[in-house]
Design a protein around this motif. Structure first.
Motif, short mmCIF file in Angstrom:
data_model
loop_
_atom_site.label_atom_id
_atom_site.label_comp_id
_atom_site.label_asym_id
_atom_site.label_seq_id
_atom_site.Cartn_x
_atom_site.Cartn_y
_atom_site.Cartn_z
N GLU A 139 43.81 41.30 41.18
CA GLU A 139 44.92 40.37 41.35
C GLU A 139 44.75 39.40 42.50
O GLU A 139 45.64 38.60 42.79
N SER A 140 43.62 39.47 43.18
CA SER A 140 43.47 38.63 44.37
C SER A 140 43.36 37.16 44.02
O SER A 140 43.59 36.30 44.87
N GLY A 141 43.01 36.86 42.78
CA GLY A 141 42.80 35.46 42.43
C GLY A 141 41.49 34.92 42.95
O GLY A 141 41.26 33.72 42.93
N VAL A 142 40.63 35.82 43.44
CA VAL A 142 39.34 35.40 44.00
C VAL A 142 38.23 36.18 43.30
O VAL A 142 38.35 37.38 43.07
N VAL A 162 47.55 35.65 48.36
CA VAL A 162 47.27 35.68 46.93
C VAL A 162 47.78 34.37 46.35
O VAL A 162 48.97 34.07 46.47
N PRO A 163 46.91 33.58 45.75
CA PRO A 163 47.37 32.27 45.27
C PRO A 163 48.26 32.41 44.03
O PRO A 163 48.08 33.34 43.25
N LEU A 177 40.72 32.35 50.20
CA LEU A 177 39.29 32.65 50.33
C LEU A 177 38.95 33.15 51.72
O LEU A 177 39.53 32.72 52.71
#
Lengths: 375, 842
Positions: free
Chosen positions: A187-190, B605-606, B627
């Motif tokens: 879920e970090s989006g990374v 968290v985007p 990031l």
């Protein structure tokens, strides 16, 4: 220097008799000729040309002669001295030449001795090959663009028209980065970028069209390392967005690239394929670098590089999907573009006949050193 | 998708001379990735015939049971006499029809058959298994037993369709319709300009109200559900050879007639089907989302806990299948068994056929959630033709009636959510503008019609796309269809003219220069994986609170031992060093430049950004805030000899000074002069560790470390003794760069050289002495060089002598001896004041 002889005595100028002068001269010449080396010659020189030498003494005697005899004796002695001087110079030159020749022989070394006091270093061929590819495009006016390797999913997928839950999103096995405390799973989006394509999106957001960029870099997929796969590899991506760009422009750019990298008779072939971020999309092949197509239908000359197909698959390409342009704020009614990307490892493998992917990964100096500074 | 050429020919009248390779070439240029063309039965040579087992004699005394058989092969053996054959298989009885290969034949794999002695008998040929004939697994576990209707002596090569070509196609996610014979046949027909016999063009009875009851309570997840019933099935009916052979060639294993038929129709039409044993259904079939905590045991025997987002098929009891993914065990078609008391054959005799259409995304999520990728889910994810559902159900019913002796129920249930055909508006010259080719309107319209579109309009086309092409949603999608059918190979090659460029940026040039400079200094570049774990951080001896222990973690690392991303380049380089050393290269100098990953601790968290517009600056900043920091570093490691011994004299081991010099080499490329201080920093030797400073934005900033590694780290890492290392931050060096160099002024006046030897305490850093000398000497000092360091009794213990050569020169005159001496004395005086230095011999 002696004073002029006022009271001369004819008996004492016996030495100036012609035969006497000839004798003195001949003795000098003989001594020079007999000198075997420069030291001996130096001795002979002192003995026969110095201030106390017979000839010098004879010269001094001239003053003691009666005036009527001076001219003739002076001439005779002068001629003898000149002959002695010439002989000395000639012998000097001869002996120096002999000495030089001998010394140079003595100083000779074995120039075949190896010298590896500080062995040469080298850059990795993946690095230098990426630079070489980039330089082809830089020469055409492209810029080199870069981006982060731990990348936002939005750049790696969403902006490139990888719709959530679309099978295409699963085509690339993705490393997910753990989010901050309190977030679960992916879920970090990374993610670790799965291709260099997110740099496309970044380049479009950073610049106003026209945009012409190449993006070399490191990418990640969850493949185990084996002879043909590595979880960490390198790609180079190209993006051109301008007014009126066509697939023919894409084809021309690809042709130019393979000719610049592999030789003027190289060409490419496009086959329809599917990628979310391009539409139309194509797989690009180039004529086999090794057999140049000669192995096709020719069982006597099989080609391992292309599997006797005559073509080598390079990577994917196509016209930038208008949805990508929209997500990056570029008006698709005004601008179109093309993009392509391919794996550097693969290209290196067939350009330099690398048989095992692991050789490019393990950092063995025996592999890398021969590649030197440029490729 | 595996496509047997013989099957493909059923729908397209390909010229008889076309080979699989020919068809492959055509399909590849039309955009289907035909990876291989498999040659079935290559090298196969008869006689291979149907035989009937006449006698079986069990041979005793061997390690495994062996049978000596006589088999009637008709006149195929030339004599008409029974053929004597030794056989190791046991799944046949007297009277069975089998496949016999006779002497003189050659089986696939260049296996020549001859009469041979074995187990004390002469075997004149072989009774064949499916494997031996290259047919793949037929599930029999032994030799092939044929249905009784085949005549003795019949050529089995033709009967079993052993010679064929199979195209293996990797179907891309946009071309779900090509996961069917129908779709591949359509592309083949277009590629050859031939007519397609569409297998979905069937007469289908109109829906009525007396079919098996179905309730769809989630029309978003299921927009179509057809149910048909077939009763009176013969449970003993077996799949005919043609059916099982086609399944085998397509890569599926024959199971039972009813299952084989649903698989066959799925392969043919692309519509996944499911057959429920009607006797095991209770009440109406429903379609809904699963309830929290609901469970199901799927056909693969796995018990699964359902998610409320999973779409399920239910009956009165609850879930009987995961929609579009896999059926449940509780309504599975029963295997043929014998009744325990009567011995009567029993099995499924009546079925309900489901042909439904499910939402692609819902299926995709469920399949991934349960890690259950089935033939059905694969197709639904990529898009199934909803208009083919009734035809597929009809085709299934027809085959069950034909092959299993069933009768079709009159009831036809069909639930359809209303929808209009999808249309795309496109200027007629759009494909021309995308391709850079003038196709013209006529060609564009013709090509779109070929793929099944309805096209209206003149300059502005309105294109209704066919139901099997959900991927065609935008003008560029249609352009691709036109361009690929016109041939990518016919695209011209033109070169666009980008605006004049600026070449590489300063940063990019710096990165290249650093690589070249280190390679020029004898270092070999290694590109190492960035994956690390606690073990290596422990081996480096990093304290618990070291910033390098704060790592970016991966959710799904390749190895649980290395779940994190590198915070320093050293682990990878040291591993490469160890590897090289282990392989016998002992004099090593390696370098790497690359990113390290340093959590900021502030990562957010985007939010998921839209893609229908440019994100705002704030939204983009939000993405970047998620990031970790990713600074670019350069690092080197050294071991063994830096200079080799040889005929020129002794060698020199690599030491701490080489590591520091490597840092200077890197910094020099950035136009940065480093200041060096002694430091204690893991993993370096506490007495041999240099901290490297540069002026970044005017402030002295730590940019890296260099020196010899700590002996403990050396031992823990298993690298050679006295291994040295350097790591430096290239981003900081880039910022510390001073820009364009100011050219030095060159004086042509003579130089005045003066040497000084200064004695200082052992712990006074040479850099301080040098600094004082430079400052004290003033402007006349051109250069200064430390040429000797001496310790010994003459100096006194705890002290060292530093010998410097000072060169003085003035820009405008010849210096006098007095001037040079005065400058030297000033230099020495300041050094004495700052460091306690005493002029040696004074």
């Amino acid at each position: 220097m002696s004073a002029p002889n006022k009271s001369y005595d004819p008996v004492e100028v016996e030495a100036l008799k012609p035969e006497q002068i000839e004798r003195i001269r001949d003795e000098a010449l003989a001594a020079f000729a007999a000198a075997g080396d420069l030291d001996a010659l130096a001795h002979a020189k002192t003995a026969h040309t110095s201030g106390t030498s017979p000839l010098a003494l004879a010269n001094r005697e001239i003053g003691a002669l009666p005036p009527q005899a001076k001219a003739e004796a002076g001439k005779r002695v002068g001629q003898a001295r000149a002959a002695v001087g010439r002989a000395l110079a000639v012998r000097q030159t001869e002996l120096e030449a002999e000495r030089d020749a001998r010394v140079l022989v003595e100083e000779a070394v074995d120039v075949t001795l190896p010298y590896d006091r500080v062995p040469a270093g080298a850059r990795h061929p993946l690095t230098t090959f990426m630079e070489r590819v980039a330089d082809v495009f830089v020469a055409m006016g492209y810029e080199v663009a870069e981006g982060p390797e731990a990348e936002a999913e939005w750049f790696n997928f969403d902006a490139l028209n990888f719709v959530p839950d679309h099978p295409a999103r699963q085509m690339q096995d993705t490393f997910f980065v753990q989010g901050p405390e309190g977030t679960a799973g992916d879920e970090s989006g990374v993610v670790l970028r799965t291709h260099t394509s997110p740099v496309q999106a970044r380049a479009l957001l950073d610049r106003e069209p026209p945009v012409y960029v190449v993006c070399p870099g490191r990418v990640y997929r969850t493949d185990e390392l084996d002879a043909t796969h590595t979880p960490v590899f390198h790609q180079i991506e190209l993006l051109a967005v301008d007014e009126g760009l066509t697939m023919a422009d894409l084809k021309g750019t690809l042709d130019h690239m393979v000719q610049a990298l592999f030789g003027p008779d190289m060409k490419t072939r496009l086959r329809p394929n599917y990628f979310p971020f391009t539409e139309p999309s194509a797989e690009m092949d180039m004529v086999c670098y090794v057999c140049r197509g000669a192995s096709v239908g020719n069982p006597d000359r099989p080609c391992r590089t292309c599997g006797s197909e005559g073509w080598i698959e390079l990577g994917g390409c196509g016209m930038v999907n208008p949805k990508v342009l929209v997500a990056c704020g570029v008006d698709p009614a005004k601008y179109s573009g093309f993009a392509f990307g391919f794996g550097i490892e693969r290209m290196l493998m067939f350009r330099h006949n690398v048989e095992d992917m692991r050789d490019m990964v393990e950092g063995d100096v025996r592999f890398t050193r021969p590649f030197g500074m440029e490729i | 998708m595996r496509v047997p050429l013989s099957w493909l020919r059923e729908y397209v009248d390909l010229p008889a001379t076309e080979t699989g390779r020919d068809v492959q070439a055509k399909l590849v240029s039309a955009g289907l990735e035909v990876e291989t063309v498999e040659q079935l039965g290559a090298g196969l040579k008869g006689p291979l015939v149907v035989g009937k087992v006449l006698t079986i004699e069990e041979l005793e005394g061997f390690k495994k049971p062996i049978r000596f058989c006589t088999v009637d092969v008709g006149t195929a053996n030339g004599t008409g006499e029974p053929q004597e054959i030794v056989c190791g298989a046991r799944n046949f009885s007297v009277g069975d029809k089998v496949v016999v290969v006779l002497p003189g034949a050659v089986l696939p794999g260049d296996f020549a058959i001859a009469a041979r002695k074995t187990y004390g008998k002469t075997s004149h040929g072989m009774i064949c298994s499916g494997d031996e004939l290259g047919m793949g697994d037929d599930g029999s576990g032994g030799i092939i037993v044929l249905p009784d209707e085949h005549e003795v002596g019949t050529d089995a090569v033709a009967l079993l369709e052993l010679v064929d070509e199979v195209l293996d196609i990797a179907v891309t996610p946009d071309r779900g319709y090509c996961l069917s014979m129908r779709g591949v046949a359509r592309e083949t027909a277009i590629a050859y300009g031939l007519t397609l016999r569409d297998p979905a063009l069937l007469d289908v009875p109109a829906p009525n109200s007396f079919g098996h009851p179905v309730t769809v309570s989630d029309p978003g997840g299921c927009d179509r559900f057809t149910a048909r019933t077939v009763t009176g099935l013969d449970p003993e009916a077996r799949s005919p050879l043609w059916l099982s052979r086609r399944l085998q060639k397509a890569g599926m294993r024959p199971i039972s007639l009813a299952v084989d038929i649903t698989n066959y129709v799925m392969l043919e039409l692309g519509q996944p089907l499911h057959a429920y044993d009607r006797s095991r259904l209770e009440g109406a079939i429903g379609v809904r989302r699963a309830l929290p905590g609901e469970r199901i045991t799927t056909l693969d025997g796995t018990r699964r806990i359902l998610d409320p987002q999973d779409l399920v098929i239910t009956d009165d009891r609850g879930p009987i299948g995961i929609a579009g993914v896999m059926g449940g065990a509780n309504t599975e078609i029963a295997d043929l068994t014998a009744h325990p008391e009567t011995g009567e054959a029993q099995g499924t005799t009546e079925v309900v056929i489901e042909a439904a259409h499910f939402d692609a995304i819902s299926i995709a999520r469920t399949a991934r959630r349960h890690k259950l990728a089935s033939e059905a889910s694969k197709r639904f994810e990529r898009g199934v033709d909803p208009e083919a559902a009734s035809a597929a159900a009809q085709r299934t019913v027809d085959l069950l009636v034909l092959l299993a002796g069933g009768s079709a129920g009159a009831g036809v249930t069909e639930i359809v959510a209303p929808s209009a055909p999808h249309t795309v508006a496109m200027p007629a010259d759009h494909p021309d503008r995308v391709a850079g080719v003038a196709y013209g309107r006529e060609t564009v319209v013709r090509r779109l019609q070929e793929i099944g579109c309805d096209v209206h309009g003149q300059d502005e086309l309105v294109v209704a796309v066919p139901s099997w092409r959900p991927d065609l949603g935008e003008p560029n999608d249609l352009a691709e269809e036109v361009i690929r059918l016109e041939g990518y190979e016919n695209l011209p090659s033109t070169l666009p003219t980008p605006p004049s460029g600026h070449g590489l940026t300063e940063r990019q040039r710096l990165h290249r220069r650093v690589g070249r400079a280190l390679a020029g200094a004898g270092y070999v570049e290694a590109l190492n994986y960035p994956f690390i774990g606690d073990a290596v951080l422990d081996a480096l001896g990093l304290p618990a609170d070291d910033a390098r222990r704060r790592t970016v973690e991966l959710v799904n690392p390749l190895s649980d031992e290395e779940p994190a991303l590198r915070t320093t380049l050293l682990p990878g380089l040291l591993a490469a060093l160890r590897r090289n050393d282990g392989r016998g290269s002992h004099d090593l100098a390696l370098f790497e430049t690359g990113l390290v990953f340093r959590p900021t601790g502030e990562e957010t968290v985007p939010v998921r950004l839209p893609v229908d517009r440019r994100p705002t600056a704030g939204e983009l900043a939000g993405l970047d805030a998620a990031l970790p920091g990713q600074p670019r570093r350069a690092a080197v490691v050294l071991a063994g000899a830096r200079e080799q011994a040889g005929w020129w004299g002794a060698g020199r081991p690599a030491d701490w000074a080489d590591a520091v010099e490597a840092a200077r080499t890197v910094a020099r490329e950035a136009g940065v002069e480093l200041t060096v201080h002694a430091d204690q920093h893991e993993p370096w030797h506490p007495g041999r560790c240099a901290a490297l400073f540069a002026a970044v934005d005017g402030a002295p900033t730590l940019v890296g470390h260099a020196g010899e590694l700590h002996p403990r780290a050396v031992k823990a890492l298993g690298v050679p003794e006295r291994t040295c290392a350097m790591e430096i931050d290239l981003d900081l060096l880039e910022r510390a760069g001073t820009g364009a160099l100011q050219a030095p002024r060159i004086s042509a006046y003579p130089v005045a050289t003066q040497d000084v030897a200064l004695v200082v305490a052992q712990d006074v850093p040479a850099s301080e002495v040098e600094h004082a000398l430079r400052e004290g000497a003033g402007e006349l000092l051109e250069s200064l060089r430390l040429f000797d360091v001496f310790t010994g009794e003459q100096i006194g213990s705890g002290r060292k002598s530093l010998a410097y050569a000072l060169r003085f020169r003035a820009p405008d005159r010849t210096l006098t001896v007095e001037e040079a001496t005065a400058a030297r004395e000033a230099a020495v005086a300041l050094a004495a004041e700052r460091t306690g230095a005493i002029l040696r011999g004074a």
